[in-house]
Design a protein around this motif. Structure first.
Motif, mmCIF file in Angstrom:
data_model
loop_
_atom_site.group_PDB
_atom_site.id
_atom_site.type_symbol
_atom_site.label_atom_id
_atom_site.label_comp_id
_atom_site.label_asym_id
_atom_site.label_seq_id
_atom_site.Cartn_x
_atom_site.Cartn_y
_atom_site.Cartn_z
ATOM 1 N N VAL A 76 18.697 -13.987 28.049
ATOM 2 C CA VAL A 76 18.148 -12.982 27.135
ATOM 3 C C VAL A 76 18.480 -11.613 27.713
ATOM 4 C CG1 VAL A 76 16.239 -14.421 26.282
ATOM 5 C CG2 VAL A 76 15.901 -13.009 28.314
ATOM 6 N N ARG A 77 18.200 -10.585 26.953
ATOM 7 C CA ARG A 77 18.412 -9.240 27.498
ATOM 8 C C ARG A 77 17.358 -8.989 28.567
ATOM 9 N NH1 ARG A 77 14.578 -5.665 26.556
ATOM 10 N NH2 ARG A 77 13.325 -5.879 24.686
ATOM 11 N N ARG A 78 17.710 -8.189 29.547
ATOM 12 C CA ARG A 78 16.765 -7.816 30.599
ATOM 13 C C ARG A 78 15.605 -7.077 29.923
ATOM 14 N NH1 ARG A 78 17.088 -8.836 35.596
ATOM 15 N NH2 ARG A 78 19.315 -9.257 35.644
ATOM 16 N N GLY A 79 14.388 -7.490 30.242
ATOM 17 C CA GLY A 79 13.202 -6.883 29.645
ATOM 18 C C GLY A 79 12.752 -7.552 28.351
ATOM 19 N N HIS A 80 13.401 -8.618 27.941
ATOM 20 C CA HIS A 80 13.019 -9.362 26.730
ATOM 21 C C HIS A 80 11.577 -9.839 26.881
ATOM 22 C CE1 HIS A 80 12.898 -12.666 23.809
ATOM 23 N NE2 HIS A 80 13.991 -12.150 23.254
ATOM 24 N N LEU A 101 24.248 -8.664 20.074
ATOM 25 C CA LEU A 101 23.086 -9.286 19.437
ATOM 26 C C LEU A 101 22.013 -9.664 20.456
ATOM 27 C CD1 LEU A 101 24.881 -11.395 16.706
ATOM 28 C CD2 LEU A 101 23.442 -9.365 16.372
ATOM 29 N N VAL A 102 22.409 -10.083 21.640
ATOM 30 C CA VAL A 102 21.423 -10.376 22.693
ATOM 31 C C VAL A 102 20.703 -9.095 23.083
ATOM 32 C CG1 VAL A 102 21.170 -11.041 25.129
ATOM 33 C CG2 VAL A 102 22.533 -12.458 23.585
ATOM 34 N N GLU A 103 21.445 -8.017 23.252
ATOM 35 C CA GLU A 103 20.851 -6.764 23.716
ATOM 36 C C GLU A 103 20.061 -6.021 22.646
ATOM 37 O OE1 GLU A 103 23.301 -4.111 26.007
ATOM 38 O OE2 GLU A 103 24.466 -5.800 26.783
ATOM 39 N N SER A 104 20.514 -6.048 21.408
ATOM 40 C CA SER A 104 19.881 -5.196 20.398
ATOM 41 C C SER A 104 19.010 -5.940 19.389
ATOM 42 C CB SER A 104 20.937 -4.389 19.650
ATOM 43 O OG SER A 104 21.785 -5.261 18.924
ATOM 44 N N ARG A 124 21.885 -5.772 32.247
ATOM 45 C CA ARG A 124 21.632 -5.869 30.806
ATOM 46 C C ARG A 124 21.199 -7.245 30.323
ATOM 47 N NH1 ARG A 124 27.115 -2.945 29.147
ATOM 48 N NH2 ARG A 124 26.427 -3.273 27.022
ATOM 49 N N VAL A 125 21.622 -8.314 31.027
ATOM 50 C CA VAL A 125 21.228 -9.663 30.634
ATOM 51 C C VAL A 125 20.574 -10.366 31.806
ATOM 52 C CG1 VAL A 125 23.000 -9.905 28.850
ATOM 53 C CG2 VAL A 125 23.478 -10.674 31.186
ATOM 54 N N GLN A 126 19.796 -11.390 31.484
ATOM 55 C CA GLN A 126 19.022 -12.079 32.504
ATOM 56 C C GLN A 126 19.025 -13.580 32.221
ATOM 57 O OE1 GLN A 126 15.087 -10.484 32.744
ATOM 58 N NE2 GLN A 126 14.231 -12.373 33.541
#
Length: 181
Positions: free
Chosen positions: A35-39, A96-99, A119-121
């Motif tokens: 997922v995005r970091r901070g999801h 799409l993962v980030e936004s 940005r991703v985790q």
């Protein structure tokens, strides 16, 4: 098939390659749910906690059922097809993962690349992912051009050097990759 490309580097499994292709294993890599970091669900511990999420994944129509089996069904997860968006490029998947708060399943080394690390985790889920494999795919009985041979030789030589690197940033990537060639 038409011979417009000398070869492809692809996850196409040798077992599903049509008879007209030859697959030479190149490398195996870890895969992960991300997922995005901070999801909001970045601390999930089970795939079952992500059932209400939308997913973006890279696949072909022919590989979709096998992908569902590998990523979800073998863990007892039944995700509705309409929850999965097909990404036609890694850029689309990343966007799409980030936004759009989407989840994904992709190569784990991506999370260690400098342009994606912040940005991703990868998720620490109890359900594990099987490694995936990249192959060099050529048309059976075709002769590679000198340029194709040079490219493949350079790629393999570079991978062998990188895999032995002691730099911490390289270890983050290559500890999750196993050369098969």
């Amino acid at each position: 098939r038409e011979g417009t490309m000398d070869f492809a580097i692809t996850p196409l499994p040798a077992s599903s390659a049509p008879q007209e292709f030859h697959c030479e294993p190149l490398l195996e890599y870890e895969t992960a749910y991300m997922v995005r970091r901070g999801h909001p669900l970045a601390h999930s511990t089970s795939l079952h906690q992500l059932l209400e999420q939308d997913w973006v994944m890279s696949y072909t129509q022919e590989s979709f059922d096998a992908l569902l089996d590998e990523v979800f069904h073998r863990h007892g997860v039944r995700l509705p097809r309409q929850r999965i968006i097909q990404a036609h490029s890694f850029g689309m998947l990343q966007a799409l993962v980030e936004s759009a708060e989407m989840c994904t399943w992709c190569p784990r080394p991506i999370a260690a690349l400098p342009q994606f690390a912040s940005r991703v985790q990868p998720l620490a889920l109890r359900e594990s992912c099987q490694p995936a494999q990249l192959n060099i795919v050529t048309r059976r009985n075709s002769i590679l051009s000198a340029a194709a041979h040079a490219f493949i030789d350079t790629l393999v030589r570079t991978l062998r050097q990188q895999v032995r690197s002691s730099r911490p940033e390289d270890r983050q990537i290559y500890d999750r990759v196993r050369l098969l060639i």
